[in-house]
Design a protein around this motif. Sequence first.
Motif, PDB file in Angstrom:
ATOM      1  N   LEU A  92       0.841  -1.203   0.000  1.00  0.00           N
ATOM      2  CA  LEU A  92       0.000   0.000   0.000  1.00  0.00           C
ATOM      3  C   LEU A  92       0.874   1.250   0.000  1.00  0.00           C
ATOM      4  O   LEU A  92       0.679   2.161  -0.813  1.00  0.00           O
ATOM      5  CB  LEU A  92      -0.920  -0.014   1.228  1.00  0.00           C
ATOM      6  CG  LEU A  92      -1.694   1.266   1.543  1.00  0.00           C
ATOM      7  CD1 LEU A  92      -2.731   1.539   0.468  1.00  0.00           C
ATOM      8  CD2 LEU A  92      -2.365   1.161   2.909  1.00  0.00           C
ATOM      9  N   ILE A  93       1.866   1.289   0.893  1.00  0.00           N
ATOM     10  CA  ILE A  93       2.749   2.457   1.014  1.00  0.00           C
ATOM     11  C   ILE A  93       3.584   2.629  -0.262  1.00  0.00           C
ATOM     12  O   ILE A  93       3.740   3.735  -0.776  1.00  0.00           O
ATOM     13  CB  ILE A  93       3.654   2.316   2.263  1.00  0.00           C
ATOM     14  CG1 ILE A  93       2.774   2.372   3.535  1.00  0.00           C
ATOM     15  CG2 ILE A  93       4.712   3.414   2.305  1.00  0.00           C
ATOM     16  CD1 ILE A  93       3.475   1.951   4.802  1.00  0.00           C
ATOM     17  N   ARG A  94       4.076   1.511  -0.791  1.00  0.00           N
ATOM     18  CA  ARG A  94       4.898   1.567  -2.005  1.00  0.00           C
ATOM     19  C   ARG A  94       4.098   2.146  -3.185  1.00  0.00           C
ATOM     20  O   ARG A  94       4.545   3.061  -3.882  1.00  0.00           O
ATOM     21  CB  ARG A  94       5.418   0.164  -2.351  1.00  0.00           C
ATOM     22  CG  ARG A  94       6.289   0.120  -3.613  1.00  0.00           C
ATOM     23  CD  ARG A  94       6.859  -1.262  -3.843  1.00  0.00           C
ATOM     24  NE  ARG A  94       5.831  -2.301  -3.986  1.00  0.00           N
ATOM     25  CZ  ARG A  94       5.124  -2.501  -5.097  1.00  0.00           C
ATOM     26  NH1 ARG A  94       5.310  -1.731  -6.162  1.00  0.00           N
ATOM     27  NH2 ARG A  94       4.227  -3.473  -5.150  1.00  0.00           N
ATOM     28  N   VAL A  95       2.879   1.610  -3.394  1.00  0.00           N
ATOM     29  CA  VAL A  95       2.041   2.057  -4.515  1.00  0.00           C
ATOM     30  C   VAL A  95       1.599   3.505  -4.315  1.00  0.00           C
ATOM     31  O   VAL A  95       1.576   4.296  -5.263  1.00  0.00           O
ATOM     32  CB  VAL A  95       0.816   1.122  -4.690  1.00  0.00           C
ATOM     33  CG1 VAL A  95      -0.138   1.669  -5.733  1.00  0.00           C
ATOM     34  CG2 VAL A  95       1.270  -0.280  -5.090  1.00  0.00           C
ATOM     35  N   ALA A  96       1.261   3.880  -3.079  1.00  0.00           N
ATOM     36  CA  ALA A  96       0.838   5.256  -2.788  1.00  0.00           C
ATOM     37  C   ALA A  96       1.991   6.236  -3.101  1.00  0.00           C
ATOM     38  O   ALA A  96       1.754   7.321  -3.643  1.00  0.00           O
ATOM     39  CB  ALA A  96       0.414   5.391  -1.338  1.00  0.00           C
ATOM     40  N   HIS A  97       3.223   5.832  -2.800  1.00  0.00           N
ATOM     41  CA  HIS A  97       4.395   6.659  -3.139  1.00  0.00           C
ATOM     42  C   HIS A  97       4.544   6.769  -4.651  1.00  0.00           C
ATOM     43  O   HIS A  97       4.758   7.850  -5.187  1.00  0.00           O
ATOM     44  CB  HIS A  97       5.676   6.052  -2.539  1.00  0.00           C
ATOM     45  CG  HIS A  97       5.958   6.526  -1.149  1.00  0.00           C
ATOM     46  ND1 HIS A  97       6.219   7.860  -0.866  1.00  0.00           N
ATOM     47  CD2 HIS A  97       6.026   5.877   0.034  1.00  0.00           C
ATOM     48  CE1 HIS A  97       6.429   7.994   0.440  1.00  0.00           C
ATOM     49  NE2 HIS A  97       6.319   6.803   1.016  1.00  0.00           N
ATOM     50  N   GLN A  98       4.384   5.627  -5.338  1.00  0.00           N
ATOM     51  CA  GLN A  98       4.515   5.609  -6.801  1.00  0.00           C
ATOM     52  C   GLN A  98       3.508   6.554  -7.463  1.00  0.00           C
ATOM     53  O   GLN A  98       3.790   7.183  -8.481  1.00  0.00           O
ATOM     54  CB  GLN A  98       4.301   4.182  -7.344  1.00  0.00           C
ATOM     55  CG  GLN A  98       5.478   3.262  -7.132  1.00  0.00           C
ATOM     56  CD  GLN A  98       5.146   1.816  -7.533  1.00  0.00           C
ATOM     57  OE1 GLN A  98       3.990   1.498  -7.833  1.00  0.00           O
ATOM     58  NE2 GLN A  98       6.141   0.943  -7.534  1.00  0.00           N
ATOM     59  N   GLN A  99       2.319   6.609  -6.870  1.00  0.00           N
ATOM     60  CA  GLN A  99       1.263   7.446  -7.438  1.00  0.00           C
ATOM     61  C   GLN A  99       1.268   8.868  -6.866  1.00  0.00           C
ATOM     62  O   GLN A  99       0.318   9.630  -7.051  1.00  0.00           O
ATOM     63  CB  GLN A  99      -0.094   6.766  -7.207  1.00  0.00           C
ATOM     64  CG  GLN A  99      -0.198   5.427  -7.927  1.00  0.00           C
ATOM     65  CD  GLN A  99      -1.560   4.782  -7.776  1.00  0.00           C
ATOM     66  OE1 GLN A  99      -2.410   5.240  -7.033  1.00  0.00           O
ATOM     67  NE2 GLN A  99      -1.779   3.684  -8.496  1.00  0.00           N
ATOM     68  N   HIS A 100       2.357   9.177  -6.135  1.00  0.00           N
ATOM     69  CA  HIS A 100       2.561  10.535  -5.561  1.00  0.00           C
ATOM     70  C   HIS A 100       1.386  10.939  -4.675  1.00  0.00           C
ATOM     71  O   HIS A 100       0.916  12.074  -4.697  1.00  0.00           O
ATOM     72  CB  HIS A 100       2.744  11.572  -6.690  1.00  0.00           C
ATOM     73  CG  HIS A 100       3.839  11.200  -7.641  1.00  0.00           C
ATOM     74  ND1 HIS A 100       5.179  11.183  -7.284  1.00  0.00           N
ATOM     75  CD2 HIS A 100       3.789  10.798  -8.939  1.00  0.00           C
ATOM     76  CE1 HIS A 100       5.906  10.796  -8.322  1.00  0.00           C
ATOM     77  NE2 HIS A 100       5.090  10.550  -9.339  1.00  0.00           N
ATOM     78  N   MET A 101       0.904   9.964  -3.902  1.00  0.00           N
ATOM     79  CA  MET A 101      -0.202  10.250  -2.967  1.00  0.00           C
ATOM     80  C   MET A 101       0.303  10.351  -1.543  1.00  0.00           C
ATOM     81  O   MET A 101      -0.465  10.484  -0.605  1.00  0.00           O
ATOM     82  CB  MET A 101      -1.299   9.190  -3.112  1.00  0.00           C
ATOM     83  CG  MET A 101      -1.921   9.213  -4.506  1.00  0.00           C
ATOM     84  SD  MET A 101      -3.247   8.030  -4.738  1.00  0.00           S
ATOM     85  CE  MET A 101      -4.606   8.855  -3.903  1.00  0.00           C
ATOM     86  N   LEU A 102       1.614  10.254  -1.389  1.00  0.00           N
ATOM     87  CA  LEU A 102       2.236  10.433  -0.070  1.00  0.00           C
ATOM     88  C   LEU A 102       3.345  11.475  -0.185  1.00  0.00           C
ATOM     89  O   LEU A 102       4.036  11.509  -1.208  1.00  0.00           O
ATOM     90  CB  LEU A 102       2.818   9.109   0.433  1.00  0.00           C
ATOM     91  CG  LEU A 102       1.851   8.114   1.054  1.00  0.00           C
ATOM     92  CD1 LEU A 102       2.539   6.794   1.324  1.00  0.00           C
ATOM     93  CD2 LEU A 102       1.228   8.656   2.333  1.00  0.00           C
TER      94      LEU A 102
END
Length: 211
Positions: free
Chosen positions: A201-211
């Motif tokens: 979840l954290i990895r994908v959220a970072h990839q999508q610039h949501m964190l």
Amino acid sequence: MQTDRLTIAIVDDHPIVIEGLKMLLQNEENLEVVAGFSDGEGILAYTRLNKVDLILLDITLPDINGMDLCRMIKKESTATMILILSNHTERSIIMQTIQNGASGYLLKNSSIDELRNCITEAVKGNICFSKEVTDIISRPTKNQLQGRPQLTRREKQILSLIAEGKTSQSIATELFLSPLTIDTHRKNLIQKFEVKNVAELIRVAHQQHML
């Protein structure tokens, strides 16, 4: 299937919906509505003392989220079948209830024939959806096409705190919510991002610039 009538309990926060469903089902020869409840605690207490073959369950209840309630009932009574009957059309909610053990999901504008069909399929051990729900889960959502899930303000807040490595308990304390509510948000986030665990979840959220 047994020749006995299928015992049904209805759980909905609107008494008029319970009464309406009772009237709809009273002429079904193989079905018998034995109880109606407007909250989660009521049905949990009832199923601990009485055998219920099938529960028609709403998502929005005053005390327990219907998705969590579905899981709790199935944990205590694996033989009890649950059909969700709700106005919620979010794909993530539909999929989460199935993961939590529901045998099907129908919208409240479904026809009696659709309900009858889903009850029949549930008894056979199949998972069944009303036509509108089938359409919802089969078509890509706008957010999926964009590749980024749409998050509520609260979900964004909780995602950020999860990324900081905080536990559900500490997030709950910080936001003045219950740990159960945080866990529900955590599961919803995992569902929305279509990942398997928090690390992903954290990895994908970072990839999508949501964190």
